[in-house]
Design an enzyme around this catalytic site. Structure first.
Site, PDB file in Angstrom:
ATOM      1  N   TYR A  74      -6.517  13.056   6.303  1.00 58.01           N
ATOM      2  CA  TYR A  74      -6.168  14.414   5.901  1.00 58.01           C
ATOM      3  C   TYR A  74      -4.890  14.434   5.081  1.00 58.01           C
ATOM      4  O   TYR A  74      -4.171  13.433   5.005  1.00 58.01           O
ATOM      5  CB  TYR A  74      -6.032  15.327   7.129  1.00 58.01           C
ATOM      6  CG  TYR A  74      -4.745  15.133   7.909  1.00 58.01           C
ATOM      7  CD1 TYR A  74      -4.554  14.006   8.711  1.00 58.01           C
ATOM      8  CD2 TYR A  74      -3.709  16.055   7.820  1.00 58.01           C
ATOM      9  CE1 TYR A  74      -3.368  13.835   9.419  1.00 58.01           C
ATOM     10  CE2 TYR A  74      -2.526  15.881   8.533  1.00 58.01           C
ATOM     11  CZ  TYR A  74      -2.358  14.771   9.329  1.00 58.01           C
ATOM     12  OH  TYR A  74      -1.192  14.587  10.020  1.00 58.01           O
ATOM     13  N   LEU A  80       4.541   6.900   8.405  1.00 53.51           N
ATOM     14  CA  LEU A  80       3.807   7.459   7.262  1.00 53.51           C
ATOM     15  C   LEU A  80       4.750   7.433   6.056  1.00 53.51           C
ATOM     16  O   LEU A  80       5.926   7.787   6.198  1.00 53.51           O
ATOM     17  CB  LEU A  80       3.424   8.911   7.583  1.00 53.51           C
ATOM     18  CG  LEU A  80       2.554   9.566   6.517  1.00 53.51           C
ATOM     19  CD1 LEU A  80       1.105   9.122   6.691  1.00 53.51           C
ATOM     20  CD2 LEU A  80       2.652  11.077   6.583  1.00 53.51           C
TER      21      LEU A  80
HETATM   22  N1  PDD Z   1       2.870  15.913   8.716  1.00 52.72           N
HETATM   23  N2  PDD Z   1       5.332  11.583   9.491  1.00 52.72           N
HETATM   24  C1  PDD Z   1       4.247  12.089  10.095  1.00 52.72           C
HETATM   25  C2  PDD Z   1       3.708  11.403  11.300  1.00 52.72           C
HETATM   26  C3  PDD Z   1       3.633  13.255   9.588  1.00 52.72           C
HETATM   27  O1  PDD Z   1       2.540  13.745  10.179  1.00 52.72           O
HETATM   28  C4  PDD Z   1       4.201  13.896   8.449  1.00 52.72           C
HETATM   29  C5  PDD Z   1       3.586  15.112   7.836  1.00 52.72           C
HETATM   30  C6  PDD Z   1       5.356  13.325   7.866  1.00 52.72           C
HETATM   31  C7  PDD Z   1       5.992  13.908   6.638  1.00 52.72           C
HETATM   32  O2  PDD Z   1       5.227  13.595   5.506  1.00 52.72           O
HETATM   33  P1  PDD Z   1       5.232  14.525   4.224  1.00 52.72           P
HETATM   34  O3  PDD Z   1       6.645  14.667   3.785  1.00 52.72           O
HETATM   35  O4  PDD Z   1       4.418  13.786   3.251  1.00 52.72           O
HETATM   36  O5  PDD Z   1       4.643  15.857   4.637  1.00 52.72           O
HETATM   37  C8  PDD Z   1       5.875  12.158   8.402  1.00 52.72           C
HETATM   38  C9  PDD Z   1       2.003  16.954   8.201  1.00 52.72           C
HETATM   39  C10 PDD Z   1       2.728  18.028   7.480  1.00 52.72           C
HETATM   40  C11 PDD Z   1       1.103  17.441   9.319  1.00 52.72           C
HETATM   41  O6  PDD Z   1       0.577  16.593  10.032  1.00 52.72           O
HETATM   42  O7  PDD Z   1       0.891  18.648   9.467  1.00 52.72           O
END
Ligand code: PDD
Length: 280
Positions: A31, A202
């Site tokens: 996702y 991530l």
């Molecule tokens: N979450 N680490 C994890 C485990 C995450 O699930 C997310 C993002 C991030 C931040 O990544 P980014 O800056 O690319 O949004 C780091 C999303 C928003 C979610 O699961 O809803």
């Protein structure tokens, strides 16, 4: 609410997903969450690139991602979110097939779902800062893949909520990895510390942006794992993410961070990112 499912935009109520869908049965899917500010998707290219990588790593067939990019824009428009702050959620599962652990037949179509929803920005928390708890990182060893299998993240986030905190921050081998749904960084004597990219985290798009902003703002960066035992000496801590943006952390496990207020480096990064997103 209009959503996209397997090639068509339709009413959410009309979507029918098979109970055999591997997303439902195994959490066998990937996702993305993309922020849309007044009709403009923020860093869409990077999100789609990460989606492509997640699919490749899990050997899930790549649906036309170019089509999905247009679908995302269309969902914002059709749901009258062009003048609002919204999120676009995209999920692709390995499709529906009788329950077997190994992959289904080559020609099994993947299931593709996308939806746009209004987003209520946590303005007060951005101003005042928030609190987190630390928990052991009991996730698998491919946290670099944005998979829908999120049970350890869900359990950790619930534990944080029950403790009155915003986020759970994971510790693996004595060092900080990231939050249950956000990246983590800390400031020690003016230098921003965050763990390097690996299979343990991530590759956050917000984290990447902040790491790009730092040299432009004369903020030194250290990409070494932050030891849990050093966290108490942090001057500032922050969470980073698509919907989190730059969120000051002012309490960790009931212990105050710095003077208990959002620090200057956090504030500067918060403003710089805000400016990029909102085009201020
Ligand atoms: N979450 N680490 C994890 C485990 C995450 O699930 C997310 C993002 C991030 C931040 O990544 P980014 O800056 O690319 O949004 C780091 C999303 C928003 C979610 O699961 O809803």
């Amino acid at each position: 609410m209009l959503v996209y499912f397997n090639g068509k935009i339709r009413n959410k109520d009309e979507v029918r997903i098979s109970p055999d869908d591997r997303g439902f049965v195994f959490g066998d899917g990937v996702y993305e969450v993309i922020l849309s500010y007044k009709g403009r998707l923020f860093r869409a290219g990077a999100h789609f690139e990460r989606l492509r990588r997640s699919l490749k790593e899990l050997r899930i067939r790549d649906p036309e991602l170019k089509v999905l990019r247009n679908v995302a824009d269309k969902l914002i428009h059709e749901n009258h979110l062009d003048q609002k702050i919204a999120t676009v959620y995209i999920q692709i599962s390995r499709g529906a097939a009788p329950r077997k652990h190994f992959f289904p037949a080559e020609n099994t179509p993947v299931s593709v779902y996308a939806a746009a929803s209004p987003f209520d920005p946590p303005e007060e928390e951005w101003k005042q800062g928030t609190s987190v708890i630390l928990l052991p990182d009991n996730r698998w060893l491919r946290c670099d893949i944005k998979s829908t299998s999120l049970l350890p993240n869900v359990m950790a986030c619930q534990q944080a909520k029950e403790a009155g905190a915003k986020e759970a921050v994971f510790i693996r081998d004595g060092a900080v990895t990231e939050g249950s749904h956000s990246s983590f960084a800390a400031v020690f004597k003016g230098t921003l510390h965050t763990c390097p990219e690996s299979h343990y985290i991530l590759p956050g798009i917000t984290r990447q942006l902040v790491l790009k902003l730092c040299p432009e703002m004369n903020i030194p960066v250290s990409l070494y794992p932050i030891q849990e035992s050093h966290l108490q000496n942090a001057d500032e801590c922050m969470l980073l993410g698509t919907t989190t943006e730059v969120m000051p952390v002012v309490r960790i496990n009931e212990q105050q961070v710095g003077d208990g207020r959002p620090g200057p480096v956090t504030r500067r990064l918060q403003q710089a990112l805000r400016k990029m997103i909102r085009g201020e």
